[in-house]
Design a protein around this motif. Structure first.
Motif, PDB file in Angstrom:
ATOM      1  N   ILE A  13       5.939  -4.422   8.002  1.00  0.00           N
ATOM      2  CA  ILE A  13       5.245  -3.157   8.189  1.00  0.00           C
ATOM      3  C   ILE A  13       4.305  -2.901   7.026  1.00  0.00           C
ATOM      4  CG2 ILE A  13       7.126  -2.138   9.532  1.00  0.00           C
ATOM      5  CD1 ILE A  13       7.940  -0.570   6.994  1.00  0.00           C
ATOM      6  N   TYR A  14       3.432  -1.945   7.204  1.00  0.00           N
ATOM      7  CA  TYR A  14       2.602  -1.506   6.093  1.00  0.00           C
ATOM      8  C   TYR A  14       2.531   0.012   6.084  1.00  0.00           C
ATOM      9  CZ  TYR A  14      -1.323  -1.054   9.426  1.00  0.00           C
ATOM     10  OH  TYR A  14      -2.128  -0.701  10.482  1.00  0.00           O
ATOM     11  N   LEU A  15       2.079   0.541   4.970  1.00  0.00           N
ATOM     12  CA  LEU A  15       1.879   1.981   4.818  1.00  0.00           C
ATOM     13  C   LEU A  15       0.465   2.189   4.303  1.00  0.00           C
ATOM     14  CD1 LEU A  15       3.280   4.813   4.916  1.00  0.00           C
ATOM     15  CD2 LEU A  15       3.624   4.550   2.449  1.00  0.00           C
ATOM     16  N   GLU A  16      -0.378   2.766   5.124  1.00  0.00           N
ATOM     17  CA  GLU A  16      -1.745   3.094   4.737  1.00  0.00           C
ATOM     18  C   GLU A  16      -1.733   4.496   4.166  1.00  0.00           C
ATOM     19  OE1 GLU A  16      -4.402   0.923   5.311  1.00  0.00           O
ATOM     20  OE2 GLU A  16      -5.739   2.262   4.209  1.00  0.00           O
ATOM     21  N   MET A  17      -2.145   4.621   2.908  1.00  0.00           N
ATOM     22  CA  MET A  17      -2.127   5.916   2.235  1.00  0.00           C
ATOM     23  C   MET A  17      -3.559   6.331   1.925  1.00  0.00           C
ATOM     24  SD  MET A  17       1.110   5.383  -0.345  1.00  0.00           S
ATOM     25  CE  MET A  17       0.278   4.139  -1.319  1.00  0.00           C
ATOM     26  N   THR A  18      -3.960   7.474   2.414  1.00  0.00           N
ATOM     27  CA  THR A  18      -5.304   7.991   2.172  1.00  0.00           C
ATOM     28  C   THR A  18      -5.227   9.371   1.543  1.00  0.00           C
ATOM     29  OG1 THR A  18      -5.482   8.983   4.365  1.00  0.00           O
ATOM     30  CG2 THR A  18      -6.174   6.690   4.146  1.00  0.00           C
ATOM     31  N   SER A  19      -6.367   9.859   1.083  1.00  0.00           N
ATOM     32  CA  SER A  19      -6.427  11.181   0.441  1.00  0.00           C
ATOM     33  C   SER A  19      -5.314  11.331  -0.580  1.00  0.00           C
ATOM     34  CB  SER A  19      -6.335  12.281   1.503  1.00  0.00           C
ATOM     35  OG  SER A  19      -7.379  12.160   2.441  1.00  0.00           O
ATOM     36  N   LEU A  20      -5.171  10.327  -1.413  1.00  0.00           N
ATOM     37  CA  LEU A  20      -4.071  10.312  -2.373  1.00  0.00           C
ATOM     38  C   LEU A  20      -4.173  11.458  -3.359  1.00  0.00           C
ATOM     39  CD1 LEU A  20      -3.825   6.483  -2.969  1.00  0.00           C
ATOM     40  CD2 LEU A  20      -1.992   7.935  -2.109  1.00  0.00           C
ATOM     41  N   LYS A  21      -2.998  11.954  -3.744  1.00  0.00           N
ATOM     42  CA  LYS A  21      -2.887  13.041  -4.713  1.00  0.00           C
ATOM     43  C   LYS A  21      -2.079  12.549  -5.909  1.00  0.00           C
ATOM     44  CE  LYS A  21      -2.583  16.295  -0.842  1.00  0.00           C
ATOM     45  NZ  LYS A  21      -1.773  17.367  -0.214  1.00  0.00           N
ATOM     46  N   THR A  22      -2.230  13.227  -7.029  1.00  0.00           N
ATOM     47  CA  THR A  22      -1.472  12.807  -8.210  1.00  0.00           C
ATOM     48  C   THR A  22       0.023  12.862  -7.949  1.00  0.00           C
ATOM     49  OG1 THR A  22      -1.615  15.061  -9.078  1.00  0.00           O
ATOM     50  CG2 THR A  22      -3.304  13.494  -9.808  1.00  0.00           C
TER      51      THR A  22
END
Length: 125
Positions: free
Chosen positions: A78-87
């Motif tokens: 599986i993968y995890l696409e992370m967008t609009s990352l925050k601190t």
């Protein structure tokens, strides 16, 4: 035995994106629920997203709309696409799996997950 290996962690700026991968091996013929968890320094481990063998997904509320969990082309990966990352997304991210045909509600947390990867660091700054 089941082995999970995460990759793809690293650093990103706020608003940026990263994709994490979890390669699984040693699976039996049983279907698996797979998931991503994360743990920030000094915090409890929390569930991020889950996916069952048929591709049905569940997300923690704070990740909805920003993160996407999906099956990779490779079987049982599986993968995890992370967008609009925050601190506040800064944490060690872990892949987990358990041999069952469905995933428990995400509020159950890490209950029932038998197999874990070693984790990959994500830093947003």
């Amino acid at each position: 035995h089941v082995q999970l290996v995460e990759s793809g962690g690293g650093s990103a700026q706020p608003g940026g994106s990263l994709r994490l991968f979890c390669a699984a091996s040693g699976y039996s013929d049983s279907p698996y629920c797979m998931a991503w968890f994360r743990q920030a320094p000094g915090e409890k481990r929390e569930a991020v997203a889950e996916i069952d063998a048929e591709g049905s997904t569940i997300y923690a509320d704070s990740m909805k709309g920003r993160f996407t969990i999906a099956q990779d082309n490779a079987k049982n990966s599986i993968y995890l696409e992370m967008t609009s990352l925050k601190t506040e997304d800064t944490a060690i991210y872990y892949c987990a799996a358990d041999a069952r045909s469905y995933c428990y509600p995400i509020r159950f947390g890490d209950y029932g997950f038998q197999h874990w990867g070693q984790g990959t660091q994500v830093t947003v700054s």
